[in-house]
Design an enzyme around this catalytic site. Sequence first.
Site, PDB file in Angstrom:
ATOM      1  N   ASP A   1     -80.163 -16.891   9.406  1.00 53.04           N
ATOM      2  CA  ASP A   1     -79.583 -15.679   9.043  1.00 53.04           C
ATOM      3  C   ASP A   1     -78.174 -15.884   8.594  1.00 53.04           C
ATOM      4  O   ASP A   1     -77.114 -15.201   8.675  1.00 53.04           O
ATOM      5  CB  ASP A   1     -79.092 -14.967  10.604  1.00 53.04           C
ATOM      6  CG  ASP A   1     -80.340 -14.448  11.429  1.00 53.04           C
ATOM      7  OD1 ASP A   1     -81.282 -14.137  10.687  1.00 53.04           O
ATOM      8  OD2 ASP A   1     -80.589 -14.458  12.535  1.00 53.04           O
TER       9      ASP A   1
ATOM     10  N   SER B   1     -78.231  -5.960   7.860  1.00 52.13           N
ATOM     11  CA  SER B   1     -77.754  -6.717   6.530  1.00 52.13           C
ATOM     12  C   SER B   1     -78.887  -7.333   6.012  1.00 52.13           C
ATOM     13  O   SER B   1     -79.953  -7.898   6.472  1.00 52.13           O
ATOM     14  CB  SER B   1     -77.000  -7.990   6.867  1.00 52.13           C
ATOM     15  OG  SER B   1     -75.841  -7.705   7.882  1.00 52.13           O
TER      16      SER B   1
ATOM     17  N   HIS C   1     -81.759  -8.432   8.822  1.00 50.31           N
ATOM     18  CA  HIS C   1     -81.365  -8.746  10.047  1.00 50.31           C
ATOM     19  C   HIS C   1     -80.572  -7.555  10.514  1.00 50.31           C
ATOM     20  O   HIS C   1     -79.790  -6.975  10.195  1.00 50.31           O
ATOM     21  CB  HIS C   1     -80.592 -10.219   9.935  1.00 50.31           C
ATOM     22  CG  HIS C   1     -80.052 -10.559  11.504  1.00 50.31           C
ATOM     23  ND1 HIS C   1     -80.963 -11.143  12.343  1.00 50.31           N
ATOM     24  CD2 HIS C   1     -78.972 -10.131  11.968  1.00 50.31           C
ATOM     25  CE1 HIS C   1     -80.365 -11.346  13.284  1.00 50.31           C
ATOM     26  NE2 HIS C   1     -79.199 -10.822  13.310  1.00 50.31           N
TER      27      HIS C   1
ATOM     28  N   ASN D   1     -84.236 -11.624   3.573  1.00 47.73           N
ATOM     29  CA  ASN D   1     -84.544 -11.153   4.859  1.00 47.73           C
ATOM     30  C   ASN D   1     -83.685  -9.778   5.311  1.00 47.73           C
ATOM     31  O   ASN D   1     -82.788  -9.730   4.563  1.00 47.73           O
ATOM     32  CB  ASN D   1     -84.190 -12.246   5.700  1.00 47.73           C
ATOM     33  CG  ASN D   1     -84.596 -12.144   7.328  1.00 47.73           C
ATOM     34  OD1 ASN D   1     -85.641 -11.447   7.375  1.00 47.73           O
ATOM     35  ND2 ASN D   1     -83.665 -12.520   7.984  1.00 47.73           N
TER      36      ASN D   1
HETATM   37  C1  GRF Z   1     -86.198  -4.840  12.076  1.00 47.42           C
HETATM   38  O1  GRF Z   1     -85.424  -4.269  13.019  1.00 47.42           O
HETATM   39  C2  GRF Z   1     -85.560  -6.122  11.210  1.00 47.42           C
HETATM   40  O2  GRF Z   1     -84.028  -5.831  11.272  1.00 47.42           O
HETATM   41  C3  GRF Z   1     -86.060  -7.368  11.983  1.00 47.42           C
HETATM   42  O3  GRF Z   1     -87.194  -7.188  12.640  1.00 47.42           O
HETATM   43  C4  GRF Z   1     -87.365  -5.730  12.781  1.00 47.42           C
HETATM   44  C5  GRF Z   1     -88.813  -5.313  12.036  1.00 47.42           C
HETATM   45  O4  GRF Z   1     -89.125  -4.245  12.194  1.00 47.42           O
HETATM   46  N1  GRF Z   1     -85.742  -8.295  11.352  1.00 47.42           N
HETATM   47  P1  GRF Z   1     -90.543  -3.672  11.734  1.00 47.42           P
HETATM   48  O5  GRF Z   1     -91.582  -4.619  11.770  1.00 47.42           O
HETATM   49  O6  GRF Z   1     -90.330  -3.670  10.096  1.00 47.42           O
HETATM   50  O7  GRF Z   1     -90.784  -2.328  11.878  1.00 47.42           O
END
Ligand code: GRF
Length: 222
Positions: free
Chosen positions: A152, A143, A116, A114
Amino acid sequence: MSTIARQPLRLAILISGRGSNMATIARDCLQKRIAATVNVVISDRPGVAGIATAQEMGIETHVIPWRTAAGRPEFEQAIGECIDDHDIDLVVLAGFMRVLSGPFVERYAGRMLNIHPSLLPKYTGLHTHRRVLEAGDTEHGASVHFVTPELDGGPIILQSRVPARPDDTESVLSARVQSTEHVIYPRVIGWIADGRLSWNRGRPLLDGKPLDVPVVEDFSDR
Ligand code: GRF
């Protein structure tokens, strides 16, 4: 120990929205910057921009809507079947906004990542950019971590660090962090594809050594 040795590494990317991380990873795969292929993109929301982007890139897409599932077990069963039907090595959560159950996560232990938008363990959960600005923090970041049942909370592999400036708006700060996500997420996937990053009884190993402290990449010029 589990090292995912197959090349190209077969990826499923799970999204809920814009899909900019998905598109960056897919482009890096197509351009052979990482030894992987995006074999399927799955969204829990119909009509999102990321699905159209994936289709334009020639990637197979599936929408598995949360709302029409009878409950989380049925939803997760459909997602799991789709992943397994595509013989996937690594599940990549990229802006996927559903919390996955412990049993589902355990099924892909060491094979699910993932990203985050915070310097974990700070600011788990939502609205991280706003909370960073409200707290007056001077730094922020993103991260990449292995997914464990704790939200998370899985072992962190690589972090990007950016400045948080007093005159930043939430959207300015969010864009700064996102520009670094597009660097660090493909990098970690590349490490797995190249056999450099593996999973040993709940702990990551990078180049054969336990990764007890995440790698931090500084983007102070952003
Ligand atoms: C990103 O900021 C990621 O960190 C979070 O969700 C957002 C997704 O953005 N988990 P995208 O859909 O990849 O543009």
